[in-house]
Scaffold this active site. Structure first.
Site, PDB file in Angstrom:
ATOM      1  N   ILE A   1      15.156  -8.013   0.528  1.00 59.66           N
ATOM      2  CA  ILE A   1      16.340  -7.244   0.937  1.00 59.66           C
ATOM      3  C   ILE A   1      16.528  -7.374   2.443  1.00 59.66           C
ATOM      4  O   ILE A   1      15.585  -7.189   3.225  1.00 59.66           O
ATOM      5  CB  ILE A   1      16.194  -5.767   0.511  1.00 59.66           C
ATOM      6  CG1 ILE A   1      16.179  -5.710  -1.019  1.00 59.66           C
ATOM      7  CG2 ILE A   1      17.324  -4.913   1.087  1.00 59.66           C
ATOM      8  CD1 ILE A   1      16.126  -4.360  -1.615  1.00 59.66           C
TER       9      ILE A   1
ATOM     10  N   GLY B   1       1.073  -5.888   6.338  1.00 56.18           N
ATOM     11  CA  GLY B   1      -0.223  -5.239   6.115  1.00 56.18           C
ATOM     12  C   GLY B   1      -0.684  -5.239   4.675  1.00 56.18           C
ATOM     13  O   GLY B   1      -0.356  -6.128   3.882  1.00 56.18           O
TER      14      GLY B   1
ATOM     15  N   TYR C   1      11.634  -5.347   6.371  1.00 54.90           N
ATOM     16  CA  TYR C   1      10.419  -6.141   6.592  1.00 54.90           C
ATOM     17  C   TYR C   1       9.221  -5.389   6.010  1.00 54.90           C
ATOM     18  O   TYR C   1       9.261  -4.164   5.882  1.00 54.90           O
ATOM     19  CB  TYR C   1      10.196  -6.367   8.097  1.00 54.90           C
ATOM     20  CG  TYR C   1      11.276  -7.222   8.724  1.00 54.90           C
ATOM     21  CD1 TYR C   1      11.045  -8.563   9.000  1.00 54.90           C
ATOM     22  CD2 TYR C   1      12.533  -6.683   9.041  1.00 54.90           C
ATOM     23  CE1 TYR C   1      12.028  -9.365   9.562  1.00 54.90           C
ATOM     24  CE2 TYR C   1      13.528  -7.470   9.598  1.00 54.90           C
ATOM     25  CZ  TYR C   1      13.269  -8.813   9.857  1.00 54.90           C
ATOM     26  OH  TYR C   1      14.253  -9.598  10.416  1.00 54.90           O
ATOM     27  N   ALA C   2       8.189  -6.099   5.671  1.00 53.00           N
ATOM     28  CA  ALA C   2       6.980  -5.424   5.183  1.00 53.00           C
ATOM     29  C   ALA C   2       5.753  -6.160   5.698  1.00 53.00           C
ATOM     30  O   ALA C   2       5.756  -7.401   5.818  1.00 53.00           O
ATOM     31  CB  ALA C   2       6.973  -5.383   3.657  1.00 53.00           C
TER      32      ALA C   2
ATOM     33  N   THR D   1       1.328  -1.321  15.373  1.00 56.06           N
ATOM     34  CA  THR D   1       1.449  -2.597  16.101  1.00 56.06           C
ATOM     35  C   THR D   1       2.914  -3.013  16.196  1.00 56.06           C
ATOM     36  O   THR D   1       3.392  -3.435  17.262  1.00 56.06           O
ATOM     37  CB  THR D   1       0.647  -3.709  15.379  1.00 56.06           C
ATOM     38  OG1 THR D   1      -0.692  -3.294  15.276  1.00 56.06           O
ATOM     39  CG2 THR D   1       0.723  -5.036  16.115  1.00 56.06           C
TER      40      THR D   1
ATOM     41  N   ASN E   1      -9.632   2.938  10.960  1.00 51.50           N
ATOM     42  CA  ASN E   1     -10.151   2.974   9.574  1.00 51.50           C
ATOM     43  C   ASN E   1     -11.521   2.314   9.506  1.00 51.50           C
ATOM     44  O   ASN E   1     -12.414   2.782   8.818  1.00 51.50           O
ATOM     45  CB  ASN E   1      -9.306   2.189   8.560  1.00 51.50           C
ATOM     46  CG  ASN E   1      -7.853   2.142   8.853  1.00 51.50           C
ATOM     47  OD1 ASN E   1      -7.482   1.920   9.977  1.00 51.50           O
ATOM     48  ND2 ASN E   1      -7.038   2.336   7.837  1.00 51.50           N
ATOM     49  N   CYS E   2     -11.614   1.207  10.238  1.00 51.79           N
ATOM     50  CA  CYS E   2     -12.828   0.392  10.126  1.00 51.79           C
ATOM     51  C   CYS E   2     -14.053   1.118  10.669  1.00 51.79           C
ATOM     52  O   CYS E   2     -15.189   0.750  10.354  1.00 51.79           O
ATOM     53  CB  CYS E   2     -12.627  -0.946  10.858  1.00 51.79           C
ATOM     54  SG  CYS E   2     -11.063  -1.727  10.416  1.00 51.79           S
TER      55      CYS E   2
HETATM   56  P1  FAD Z   1      -2.948   1.411   6.842  1.00 51.18           P
HETATM   57  O1  FAD Z   1      -3.724   1.165   8.056  1.00 51.18           O
HETATM   58  O2  FAD Z   1      -3.655   1.953   5.649  1.00 51.18           O
HETATM   59  O3  FAD Z   1      -1.759   2.393   7.213  1.00 51.18           O
HETATM   60  C1  FAD Z   1      -0.827   2.814   6.270  1.00 51.18           C
HETATM   61  C2  FAD Z   1      -0.349   4.202   6.644  1.00 51.18           C
HETATM   62  O4  FAD Z   1       0.844   4.446   5.966  1.00 51.18           O
HETATM   63  C3  FAD Z   1      -1.302   5.293   6.166  1.00 51.18           C
HETATM   64  O5  FAD Z   1      -1.754   6.079   7.244  1.00 51.18           O
HETATM   65  C4  FAD Z   1      -0.477   6.119   5.200  1.00 51.18           C
HETATM   66  O6  FAD Z   1      -0.708   7.498   5.305  1.00 51.18           O
HETATM   67  C5  FAD Z   1       0.926   5.791   5.625  1.00 51.18           C
HETATM   68  N1  FAD Z   1       1.903   5.938   4.532  1.00 51.18           N
HETATM   69  C6  FAD Z   1       1.816   5.435   3.279  1.00 51.18           C
HETATM   70  N2  FAD Z   1       2.919   5.743   2.576  1.00 51.18           N
HETATM   71  C7  FAD Z   1       3.714   6.447   3.411  1.00 51.18           C
HETATM   72  C8  FAD Z   1       4.985   7.045   3.256  1.00 51.18           C
HETATM   73  N3  FAD Z   1       5.647   6.964   2.111  1.00 51.18           N
HETATM   74  N4  FAD Z   1       5.522   7.708   4.306  1.00 51.18           N
HETATM   75  C9  FAD Z   1       4.852   7.780   5.478  1.00 51.18           C
HETATM   76  N5  FAD Z   1       3.657   7.244   5.680  1.00 51.18           N
HETATM   77  C10 FAD Z   1       3.083   6.569   4.655  1.00 51.18           C
HETATM   78  N6  FAD Z   1     -10.402  -4.308   7.798  1.00 51.18           N
HETATM   79  C11 FAD Z   1     -11.025  -5.230   8.562  1.00 51.18           C
HETATM   80  O7  FAD Z   1     -10.436  -6.258   8.870  1.00 51.18           O
HETATM   81  N7  FAD Z   1     -12.288  -5.013   9.018  1.00 51.18           N
HETATM   82  C12 FAD Z   1     -12.982  -3.875   8.728  1.00 51.18           C
HETATM   83  O8  FAD Z   1     -14.126  -3.700   9.170  1.00 51.18           O
HETATM   84  C13 FAD Z   1     -12.354  -2.914   7.916  1.00 51.18           C
HETATM   85  N8  FAD Z   1     -13.008  -1.766   7.582  1.00 51.18           N
HETATM   86  C14 FAD Z   1     -12.358  -0.828   6.842  1.00 51.18           C
HETATM   87  C15 FAD Z   1     -13.032   0.352   6.530  1.00 51.18           C
HETATM   88  C16 FAD Z   1     -12.398   1.326   5.786  1.00 51.18           C
HETATM   89  C17 FAD Z   1     -13.137   2.571   5.441  1.00 51.18           C
HETATM   90  C18 FAD Z   1     -11.061   1.125   5.357  1.00 51.18           C
HETATM   91  C19 FAD Z   1     -10.358   2.180   4.556  1.00 51.18           C
HETATM   92  C20 FAD Z   1     -10.396  -0.038   5.645  1.00 51.18           C
HETATM   93  C21 FAD Z   1     -11.028  -1.030   6.387  1.00 51.18           C
HETATM   94  N9  FAD Z   1     -10.384  -2.222   6.705  1.00 51.18           N
HETATM   95  C22 FAD Z   1     -11.035  -3.155   7.468  1.00 51.18           C
HETATM   96  C23 FAD Z   1      -9.026  -2.522   6.215  1.00 51.18           C
HETATM   97  C24 FAD Z   1      -7.992  -2.212   7.275  1.00 51.18           C
HETATM   98  O9  FAD Z   1      -8.180  -0.926   7.747  1.00 51.18           O
HETATM   99  C25 FAD Z   1      -6.606  -2.373   6.675  1.00 51.18           C
HETATM  100  O10 FAD Z   1      -6.465  -3.702   6.258  1.00 51.18           O
HETATM  101  C26 FAD Z   1      -5.505  -2.036   7.654  1.00 51.18           C
HETATM  102  O11 FAD Z   1      -5.641  -0.743   8.121  1.00 51.18           O
HETATM  103  C27 FAD Z   1      -4.147  -2.189   6.946  1.00 51.18           C
HETATM  104  O12 FAD Z   1      -3.125  -1.744   7.777  1.00 51.18           O
HETATM  105  P2  FAD Z   1      -1.777  -1.174   7.173  1.00 51.18           P
HETATM  106  O13 FAD Z   1      -0.912  -0.795   8.310  1.00 51.18           O
HETATM  107  O14 FAD Z   1      -1.254  -2.105   6.172  1.00 51.18           O
HETATM  108  O15 FAD Z   1      -2.221   0.116   6.354  1.00 51.18           O
END
Ligand code: FAD
Length: 819
Positions: free
Chosen positions: A278, A285, A282-283, A18, A45-46
């Site tokens: 820092i 999720g 930015y961070a 995003t 993921n969902c």
């Molecule tokens: P993520 O989407 O997890 O993405 C993080 C990515 O960073 C990963 O692909 C990982 O491989 C990568 N990564 C990590 N460390 C490194 C690194 N050092 N170098 C490079 N890449 C790295 N939320 C809802 O609101 N509704 C739902 O119905 C729902 N269902 C879900 C079902 C499942 C099975 C799961 C697992 C989650 C669900 N969630 C749901 C939660 C939702 O998917 C997360 O809240 C959302 O994806 C978080 O986004 P994110 O970008 O923080 O992390």
């Protein structure tokens, strides 16, 4: 903008992708690189559990974007299988391990966005590394589970953790054909909702065949080759595979090593612009801590909505736009088989923990006009500030339309609305969609009545503590048939419509505690009484809520549960002549209400008429099989969807009863007594009859139920009276006493000794023998309710039915014994 800015993004899914897309839309010139450790970006993921269950059929549906399509659309350099292993803020660079080549390299940045998500927690217990233990976060995890099921064909799965992912997996793995057990350390599933609202969820899961083991946990796992042996806090269990779904932990190791501030949970601390401590980092999720929108406290919520919003806000700020994240309120929704469970804002547990001055209301409203077909109710729990009526949180358990109501509440909470505001919301209405007073308006009206003193409430947890010494009046204002079908101990019945004429039966000097089915008639009664000088309190949520928490709920048998030989007509449905179809709506009635209504309709119908009855009483389906068998009517079909069971019964001729080929040589034993000697006698007779090839049914009612109780204490929620009752009554066959000469238990021991020395099987062996010989053990649902015994407390293999099932057995028997 001067020099092109270089933005690096770590993590290529919800928050990361995003942020990348928004950055590009705001800055066409920026150099954007997105690093993703895995093979896939921007995946769903969902949707992963639904691919495992088969609801989502195509693998390709899970990947919304490929690195190529993302690059083509947004001109972002997407590097999959590239893991960032270090961040060096001073040099403004990161180190990357390229898993394609095994080489590492550095990349510099002007701005850095961290969106590494959260990893599934795997507790450090013995056996956790077995290849039969799985977690679910990514697409490869999903394929591993799916392939294991397809190749190894496991029959049973245990899911540890009753959170959102655990429950979604329970449904989907059952869909995939596995027998599912869910274990949770808490006494409820789905922590974001309160225990009172989770009770309906427990019932739904159990009725769908999921084995729930609450208040338990897995202490170690032993891989026995073809199955796993699980040592639990209490007892042990075997499972062919195990899913660990006990929660997630922010994946922030590289951030912590770089000196980026995190909280004690490891979640990165950010300001409202998603900036870390820092500069230029930015961070977003699942990796970050959030500010709770309601309480203002720091918290942690891993949801896709906040991750997406935060990704956009980080990008805005990187591009010089002043946008802020205003906190997370935890709006979440889940499908649990037919049920919808949705919540937003804080729950009562949190309100209590924080010592907030809150109150709550339970309302039960139809999703659309009751007269328009298919109306089903939703339970709404609203937490509000006592002084102002401000809405703090809402939980909804229901069917169609629950999602949109929760979204309206979520919007109201964001806007800081009060219950008074809810009454003023003008929401869309036409009969197929809602009622002129929408469930959201209704919650507002009910709370407004409380806040303005038009009614005083009491709650399900107060019922057990109400005095039963005559100092207060406990009054149930439902109809007499509803009252007789089940009521709370000590409550007397005056139906609402008789109340005005029977005021002289009530004392004005005592407070009156009122109940009805869901709270509405109780409120009307409270208004009548208070305007006549009585001091009244109304039970919020009524008997329905109380019963859903403390009552006994027989599981709903699936259509397949009907025995085709005995309960269904041999003739194919298509060959049966149907005269006219009569629709019967028995939704909302409880046992024996639907059967009574059905039999009246059948009496009035002509042979060949089809009665289509819809009900919401779970006991009805099991009563119906015997009822149709004995009355010579033909059960053509039955199905259950979204809380409503629909059965089709064709009126048969009287002849059908006499023509039935069922031999009337069965034995029907009604076991009322819980005495050891009488229990032994009844099982000896049952076994003898079974040995002669007779169909034997034993119907256990009142004290007889104690024979069927498990010897160990089972952790189930009970009210005070049921708990006391449970403690005073013998727990299972080993604790029964003799009807005569018990002598403080010496007599019972003596009789067991004599039986053993004469090689007569013990009562426990007789019970096992009876079950092995096909003797049907039926627990009376009404007595279970009265005695506060729950299904979990009974030995395995016991069926739960009402009196109609017992009477059907009696009519097929040439002997009925009452012991
Ligand atoms: P993520 O989407 O997890 O993405 C993080 C990515 O960073 C990963 O692909 C990982 O491989 C990568 N990564 C990590 N460390 C490194 C690194 N050092 N170098 C490079 N890449 C790295 N939320 C809802 O609101 N509704 C739902 O119905 C729902 N269902 C879900 C079902 C499942 C099975 C799961 C697992 C989650 C669900 N969630 C749901 C939660 C939702 O998917 C997360 O809240 C959302 O994806 C978080 O986004 P994110 O970008 O923080 O992390």
């Amino acid at each position: 903008m001067g020099k092109e800015q270089k933005v690096l993004i770590i993590g290529g899914v919800a928050g990361g992708a995003t942020a990348a897309a928004r950055l590009r839309r705001l800055d066409e010139k920026a150099d954007i690189i997105m690093f993703e450790r895995g093979e896939y970006i921007s995946f769903a993921n969902c949707g992963l559990p639904y691919y495992i269950g088969g609801e989502i059929k195509e693998k390709s549906a899970l990947t919304l974007q490929t690195p190529e399509s993302f690059h083509a659309r947004f001109h972002v350099d997407v590097r999959v299988k590239n893991e960032v292993i270090a961040i060096e803020p001073k040099m403004k660079q990161i180190t990357v391990l390229d898993h394609n080549t095994g080489l590492t390299y550095e990349e510099s940045y002007d701005k850095l966005v961290l969106s590494m998500g959260a990893e599934a927690i795997k507790p450090n217990i013995e056996g956790i590394h077995s290849d039969k233990v799985f977690t679910l976060r990514s697409i490869p995890d999903t394929y591993r589970i799916k392939e294991y099921i397809e190749q190894k064909k496991p029959c049973t799965v245990t899911i540890v953790g009753g959170g959102f992912i655990g429950i979604e997996m329970a449904e989907n793995l059952q869909q995939a054909g596995l027998a599912v057990t869910v274990i949770d350390l808490a006494d409820q599933v789905l922590a974001p909702i309160d225990y009172d609202m989770a009770s309906d969820v427990h019932r739904q899961m159990e009725s769908k065949g999921v084995n729930l083991m609450l208040g338990n946990s897995v202490r170690s796992i032993t891989d026995l080759g073809n199955t796993l042996k699980l040592a639990l806090n209490s007892g042990e269990l075997y499972a062919d595979m195990l899913i660990m779904a006990i929660g997630v932990r922010p994946e922030t190791k590289i951030a912590r090593e770089a000196g980026i501030a995190v909280n004690e949970r490891g979640a990165i601390l950010v300001n409202e612009h998603m900036l870390t401590n820092i500069q230029d980092i930015y961070a977003v999720g699942d990796a970050v801590a959030i500010t709770d929108f309601i309480t203002g406290d720091q918290g942690y919520v891993a949801l896709a909505g906040p991750a997406n919003k935060q990704g956009r806000i980080a990008a805005d700020n990187i591009c010089g736009l002043d946008s802020s994240y205003t906190g997370t309120q935890g709006s979440a929704i889940l499908k649990v088989f037919d049920l919808t469970v949705a919540s937003t804002g804080i729950n009562e547990k949190t309100a209590k923990k924080l010592g907030l001055n809150y109150d709550k209301s339970f309302t039960y409203s139809a999703n659309h006009a009751g007269y328009y077909p298919g109306a089903v109710n939703m339970s709404v729990k609203t937490i509000f500030e006592k002084t102002t009526g401000k809405i703090l949180g809402v939980q909804i358990v229901g069917f169609d339309g629950s999602d949109k109501r929760c979204d309206v509440f979520a919007t109201a909470i964001r806007a800081g609305m009060t219950a008074y505001d809810l009454t003023r919301l003008e929401l869309c209405y036409a009969p197929p969609f809602s009622s002129a007073k929408d469930p959201v308006n209704m919650a507002g009206y009910v709370i407004e009545n409380l806040l303005t003193g038009k009614v005083k409430n009491f709650h399900w947890h107060d019922v057990g503590n109400l005095p039963r010494d005559g100092s207060v009046t406990l009054l149930d204002v439902r109809t007499d048939i509803e009252y007789e079908n089940g009521h709370m101990e000590g409550f007397v019945n005056i139906p609402l419509d008789d109340l005005r004429n029977r005021l002289e039966e009530l004392s004005r000097s005592k407070p009156i505690y009122l109940t009805c089915q869901v709270g509405l008639r109780g409120y009307i009664a409270a208004r009548i009484l208070s305007q006549n000088g009585f001091d009244t309190y109304n039970l919020s949520g009524g008997y329905r809520l109380y019963h859903s928490i403390f009552g006994t709920h027989p599981p709903v048998p699936s259509v397949k549960g009907f025995n085709a030989d005995t309960q269904r007509a041999d003739e194919p449905k298509s060959e049966l002549r149907i005269n006219k179809t009569i629709q019967l709506d028995a939704c909302g009635l409880q046992c024996p209400g639907p059967i009574v209504k059905l039999s009246k309709a059948l009496r009035e119908a002509s042979e060949g008429d089809l009665i289509e009855i819809s009900t919401t009483d779970p006991a009805f389906a099991s009563d119906l099989e015997g009822f149709c068998r004995r009355t010579g009517n033909i059960l053509l079909d039955s199905s259950s969807n979204k809380g409503i069971s629909i059965a089709q019964i064709r009126k048969g001729s009287k002849l059908a009863v006499t023509d039935t080929s069922v031999a009337k040589d069965g034995k029907n034993i009604i076991v009322f007594s819980g005495d050891l000697d009488k229990a032994i006698a009844s099982f000896i007779i049952a076994n003898a009859a079974a040995a002669m090839g007779r169909k034997v049914s034993m119907f256990f009612t009142f004290w007889g139920l104690n024979i069927l109780r498990k010897p160990e204490k089972v952790n189930v929620k009970k009210n005070f009276i049921s708990t006391m009752f449970g403690m005073m009554m013998p727990r299972g066959s080993r604790n029964l006493t003799l009807s005569k000469m018990n002598m403080g238990g010496i007599g019972a021991k003596m009789i067991r000794y004599v039986m053993k020395s004469k090689n007569i099987a013990s009562l426990e062996d007789l019970i096992k023998m009876a079950q092995a010989n096909g003797v049907e053990l039926i627990a009376c649902s009404m007595s279970m309710d009265v005695m506060g015994i729950q299904i979990e407390e009974l030995m395995d293999g016991v069926k739960i039915s009402g009196a109609a099932a017992m009477l059907a057995n009696a009519e097929e028997s040439d002997m009925s014994l009452f012991i």
